[in-house]
Scaffold this active site. Structure first.
Site, PDB file in Angstrom:
ATOM      1  N   THR A 161       8.029  -0.944   2.075  1.00 46.13           N
ATOM      2  CA  THR A 161       7.730   0.478   2.085  1.00 46.13           C
ATOM      3  C   THR A 161       8.975   1.366   2.027  1.00 46.13           C
ATOM      4  OG1 THR A 161       5.802   0.020   3.383  1.00 46.13           O
ATOM      5  CG2 THR A 161       6.766   2.192   3.687  1.00 46.13           C
ATOM      6  N   ARG A 165      -8.152  -1.762   4.276  1.00 45.90           N
ATOM      7  CA  ARG A 165      -7.132  -1.894   5.330  1.00 45.90           C
ATOM      8  C   ARG A 165      -6.141  -0.719   5.255  1.00 45.90           C
ATOM      9  NH1 ARG A 165      -1.193  -2.369   5.352  1.00 45.90           N
ATOM     10  NH2 ARG A 165      -0.605  -3.590   7.153  1.00 45.90           N
ATOM     11  N   VAL A 166      -5.842  -0.149   6.400  1.00 43.04           N
ATOM     12  CA  VAL A 166      -4.839   0.916   6.481  1.00 43.04           C
ATOM     13  C   VAL A 166      -3.673   0.402   7.304  1.00 43.04           C
ATOM     14  CG1 VAL A 166      -4.367   3.226   7.375  1.00 43.04           C
ATOM     15  CG2 VAL A 166      -6.555   2.749   6.238  1.00 43.04           C
ATOM     16  N   GLY A 167      -2.477   0.587   6.793  1.00 43.47           N
ATOM     17  CA  GLY A 167      -1.282   0.148   7.511  1.00 43.47           C
ATOM     18  C   GLY A 167      -0.729   1.246   8.390  1.00 43.47           C
ATOM     19  N   ASP A 168       0.514   1.083   8.773  1.00 38.77           N
ATOM     20  CA  ASP A 168       1.158   2.046   9.664  1.00 38.77           C
ATOM     21  C   ASP A 168       1.664   3.291   8.939  1.00 38.77           C
ATOM     22  OD1 ASP A 168       2.996   0.219   8.392  1.00 38.77           O
ATOM     23  OD2 ASP A 168       4.588   1.176   9.543  1.00 38.77           O
ATOM     24  N   GLY A 219       7.662  -3.044   7.205  1.00 36.66           N
ATOM     25  CA  GLY A 219       7.298  -4.379   7.672  1.00 36.66           C
ATOM     26  C   GLY A 219       5.794  -4.456   7.876  1.00 36.66           C
ATOM     27  N   GLY A 263       2.597  -3.611   9.174  1.00 33.56           N
ATOM     28  CA  GLY A 263       2.218  -2.369   9.834  1.00 33.56           C
ATOM     29  C   GLY A 263       1.374  -2.512  11.071  1.00 33.56           C
TER      30      GLY A 263
END
Ligand code: SD4
Length: 333
Positions: free
Chosen positions: A188, A216-219, A240, A242
């Site tokens: 990212t 899916r949702v990451g950080d 990295g 998330g």
């Protein structure tokens, strides 16, 4: 074998020294400065620098830096060249925040090239902070963002190759390298800027983990996880896997540690230690990286495993790439 406590202290000191800009005195105003994750951060910084050098705002600068990564950079984890999810859909996550607490984000956005700019529109044009999925796409189109097919033939081919095993192993990431987060395994874009007025801002943009579950949702779009900014203290961003950042509200944690007096490097280091304490076994293979800048422009970073680099750009140097060489000792977890 190095005792864990002394290793951590040595690591914090090593990165702290690295975090100080060369030749800078603590307390001296460094002027505008922008920092970004990974080696492609050099290009993002240069795009942002055009804004900062002209007296522009940190907020405009980070948006420009992130837009560069989304369109110009061809990378399997950011923007138009990103790898898709398990179902072959390329979905993008992004956030943007300024030091006064204004923020916006989008998650699971499909077929829109510049999620960071949609995030900024969410911040400026709506009473909300976060839009997801179809609603985010609808909002983007209402704001005039063109809808376009983004999945590249290379990403589609990579997905088809992945389908042969269909094994989700985030620790080795898109390119399936054995070293978590090595320099061939770029992630990212997180970008933090300080402008000539001393205002801070940050942005984070990603296609997330390759082959993730659809939805899916990451950080990166979660304020406080992948990005946090406070003019009173400083700014932090993450790259990295998330899920670890979300579990620990990690970017918020880094900023709060700076508020308590830690340097950016010490704060990043302590946040890494927190991640490890929570999930020692998982931490052996997952990469987690933090990058922070305090309100005085001091920069620091720390990664769980070797391989994380970040780029620093200011009036003196536009292509400064630094190795976050201190690494948490996974043997000691
Ligand atoms: C995520 N942190 O979605 C992001 C992406 C990333 O390796 O850094 N991927 O978890």
């Amino acid at each position: 074998m190095t005792d864990r406590r002394s290793f951590l202290q040595a690591g914090a000191l090593a990165v702290g020294a690295l975090g100080l800009p060369r030749g800078a005195r603590a307390g001296a105003d460094p002027g505008p400065r922008v920092v970004s994750t990974w080696d492609f951060g050099v290009g993002a910084n240069q795009a942002a620098w055009k804004t900062l050098a002209g007296g522009g705002s940190a907020l405009d600068a980070v948006e420009q830096g992130a837009r560069w990564a989304e369109s110009e950079l061809c990378n399997p984890t950011v923007g138009r060249c990103g790898n898709p999810d398990r179902d072959g859909v390329l979905s993008l996550d992004a956030s943007i925040m300024d030091g006064d607490g204004r923020c916006g984000s989008v998650a699971a956005l499909v077929d829109i090239l510049h999620p960071v700019s949609v995030a900024r529109q969410v911040m400026e044009k709506t009473p909300h902070v976060m839009l997801v999925g179809q609603g985010a796409q609808q909002f983007a189109m209402e704001q005039g963002f063109p809808r376009e097919k983004l999945l590249t033939p290379a990403a589609e081919q990579a997905w088809k190759a992945w389908l042969k095993t269909a094994e989700y192993a985030p620790q080795i990431n898109a390119e399936r390298r054995s070293i978590p987060g090595d320099s061939s395994n770029h992630d990212t874009l997180g970008i933090l800027a300080r402008d000539a007025q001393g205002r801070l801002a940050g942005a984070c943009t990603t296609s997330g983990m390759a082959w993730k579950l659809h939805g899916r949702v990451g950080d990166s779009p979660v304020i406080g996880a992948g990005l946090y900014v406070d003019n009173e203290v400083g700014a932090a961003t993450a790259s990295g896997v998330g899920e670890e950042m979300i579990r620990n509200a990690a970017s918020f944690l880094v900023v709060e540690l700076m508020r308590q007096g830690r340097s950016p490097a010490q704060a990043c280091h302590e946040a890494i230690a927190r991640v490890v304490r929570k999930r020692p076994e998982a931490s052996r293979t997952l990469q987690v990286c933090f990058l922070a800048m305090n309100r005085d422009g001091e920069v620091g970073a720390y990664a769980l495993h070797r391989g994380f680099v970040y780029a620093v750009c200011d009036a003196r140097r536009q292509d400064d790439l630094r190795d976050s060489s201190a690494v948490y000792d996974s043997e000691q977890t």
